[in-house]
Write a protein that holds these residues in place. Sequence first.
Motif, PDB file in Angstrom:
ATOM      1  N   ARG A 155       0.834  -1.209   0.000  1.00  0.00           N
ATOM      2  CA  ARG A 155       0.000   0.000   0.000  1.00  0.00           C
ATOM      3  C   ARG A 155       0.866   1.256   0.000  1.00  0.00           C
ATOM      4  O   ARG A 155       0.552   2.239  -0.679  1.00  0.00           O
ATOM      5  CB  ARG A 155      -0.947  -0.019   1.203  1.00  0.00           C
ATOM      6  N   GLU A 156       1.936   1.223   0.762  1.00  0.00           N
ATOM      7  CA  GLU A 156       2.851   2.360   0.788  1.00  0.00           C
ATOM      8  C   GLU A 156       3.472   2.578  -0.589  1.00  0.00           C
ATOM      9  O   GLU A 156       3.556   3.723  -1.077  1.00  0.00           O
ATOM     10  CB  GLU A 156       3.938   2.117   1.827  1.00  0.00           C
ATOM     11  N   SER A 157       3.888   1.499  -1.225  1.00  0.00           N
ATOM     12  CA  SER A 157       4.490   1.607  -2.555  1.00  0.00           C
ATOM     13  C   SER A 157       3.486   2.120  -3.577  1.00  0.00           C
ATOM     14  O   SER A 157       3.836   2.917  -4.463  1.00  0.00           O
ATOM     15  CB  SER A 157       5.027   0.239  -3.001  1.00  0.00           C
ATOM     16  N   ALA A 158       2.237   1.667  -3.461  1.00  0.00           N
ATOM     17  CA  ALA A 158       1.196   2.149  -4.371  1.00  0.00           C
ATOM     18  C   ALA A 158       1.004   3.654  -4.216  1.00  0.00           C
ATOM     19  O   ALA A 158       0.852   4.385  -5.200  1.00  0.00           O
ATOM     20  CB  ALA A 158      -0.109   1.408  -4.108  1.00  0.00           C
ATOM     21  N   PHE A 159       0.999   4.126  -2.965  1.00  0.00           N
ATOM     22  CA  PHE A 159       0.875   5.561  -2.703  1.00  0.00           C
ATOM     23  C   PHE A 159       2.020   6.334  -3.354  1.00  0.00           C
ATOM     24  O   PHE A 159       1.794   7.363  -4.016  1.00  0.00           O
ATOM     25  CB  PHE A 159       0.864   5.801  -1.191  1.00  0.00           C
ATOM     26  N   LEU A 160       3.235   5.850  -3.199  1.00  0.00           N
ATOM     27  CA  LEU A 160       4.394   6.545  -3.760  1.00  0.00           C
ATOM     28  C   LEU A 160       4.336   6.587  -5.283  1.00  0.00           C
ATOM     29  O   LEU A 160       4.719   7.586  -5.906  1.00  0.00           O
ATOM     30  CB  LEU A 160       5.682   5.880  -3.285  1.00  0.00           C
ATOM     31  N   ARG A 161       3.857   5.513  -5.905  1.00  0.00           N
ATOM     32  CA  ARG A 161       3.730   5.510  -7.369  1.00  0.00           C
ATOM     33  C   ARG A 161       2.699   6.543  -7.835  1.00  0.00           C
ATOM     34  O   ARG A 161       2.901   7.224  -8.844  1.00  0.00           O
ATOM     35  CB  ARG A 161       3.354   4.109  -7.875  1.00  0.00           C
ATOM     36  N   MET A 162       1.606   6.663  -7.087  1.00  0.00           N
ATOM     37  CA  MET A 162       0.579   7.650  -7.446  1.00  0.00           C
ATOM     38  C   MET A 162       1.112   9.067  -7.310  1.00  0.00           C
ATOM     39  O   MET A 162       0.873   9.932  -8.164  1.00  0.00           O
ATOM     40  CB  MET A 162      -0.660   7.457  -6.556  1.00  0.00           C
ATOM     41  N   ILE A 163       1.831   9.307  -6.218  1.00  0.00           N
ATOM     42  CA  ILE A 163       2.398  10.634  -5.980  1.00  0.00           C
ATOM     43  C   ILE A 163       3.415  10.979  -7.079  1.00  0.00           C
ATOM     44  O   ILE A 163       3.435  12.098  -7.607  1.00  0.00           O
ATOM     45  CB  ILE A 163       3.076  10.670  -4.591  1.00  0.00           C
TER      46      ILE A 163
END
Length: 443
Positions: A162-170
């Motif tokens: 989930r953290e990695s998904a957030f960083l990709r979106m940002i």
Amino acid sequence: MLGAVGAGSVGFPRPFPYGTCSRTMSPHRIALLFNANKIYDRQIIAGIGQYLKSTRVEWDLFMEEDFRSRTLGIHQWRGDGIIADFDDPVVAETLAGIPIPVVAVGGSYADSSQYPPVTPYVATDNVKLVRLAYDHLIEQGLQRFAFYGLPPTPGNRWAQERESAFLRMIEADRLEGLIYRGSQTSAGGWGRAQEDMAAWVKSLPKPIGIIAVTDARARQLLQACVVADVPVPEQIAVAGIDNDPLAQLLSRIPLTSVTQGAEEMGRTAAQVLHQMLHGGAAAGTRILVPPAGINIQASSLHRPMKSPHVMRGCHYIRQYACLGIKTEQVADYVGVSRTLLEEHFKRELRRTVHQTILEHKLEMARSMLKETSRPLADVAVLSGFTSLQYMYAVFRREFNCTPRQFVENALVSTTGSPVDPVAVPDDYRCSRDDEGIMVALPS
């Protein structure tokens, strides 16, 4: 291939759609390896139960008496199949190669090599969970974002996804995303952990939207905002994941949260195992289940405010309105006179401090009234009204209906079935409320 597939289709025929064979032979013995202290696991188990009832399949289910997941002795267990939480690496390792059908349930992975190579796998869509929260915060007009996660451990790879998904979106939006993981929760270290979190909250650029990896972490974040005296959602808007009723109950500020499709995951996992027990081929099956929606509450409804007095006043009201606070207490908290505070509220919100307190009480009451099993007298007390009669009077004045009618309308709109809650007399008399304003109260 990993794809979003509902419980009605997993890519192979359904030979016994209504469990007809189970009537003529002994029920299959199925073990459920989940930790039901988590809402996610409980909802998966509920989904399994829903599948069994809807299809008339008969299984003899094994779970530990305390609803914990234990693998000790599982290789000696004389059963026919297993549905298990593969987010626990011990479970995944123990069940590798076991000679009975196993269906795995867990988090999704960007790297497909992280899935077990043969075991069929039903996954929650971590990317879509984060995307739903992220898009909601963007809709609130926010331009800064952070993520409150968990320290990396073998058992919470889903949190890292989930953290990695957030960083990709940002990164895709060319924004800077801040990450805070804090520490694992423990009684001994909680005081220091909360101090560190409060310091982080104070240091953040504001306004900012924060996605918490779970509702449990979101509740901790809301507590840190209270400790740090940072207004939510005016300066920090918070969204969690799980839509956990317990986290809602323990939070002073109602929490916005993404609802996982966990019950659908349970239904789907049960269907896959049902097919395997009757000869269906499921090796390598990957099913990705999207979130069920987002429950939007006060914690994320960011509204820019010009006046710091109004911002602080609303922050206090949001925490304590249901405890019967009055305008003087709000002014004392803000540190200005009642007259000045009223001027700021009227200029920015077009209403008085008392009206803002009352609006919050009504919002809480309407939310609780949707739970039709809750006694109306309890709703009145819990939402901060001095009596059931006073709550009736305010509903009459503000909405031209009684709480009873509100419950009836809400139930009819959702189920088509009316309800008959506690009756209250409709004869009214004039009196003053807790701030001296005239209202009509039932006799």
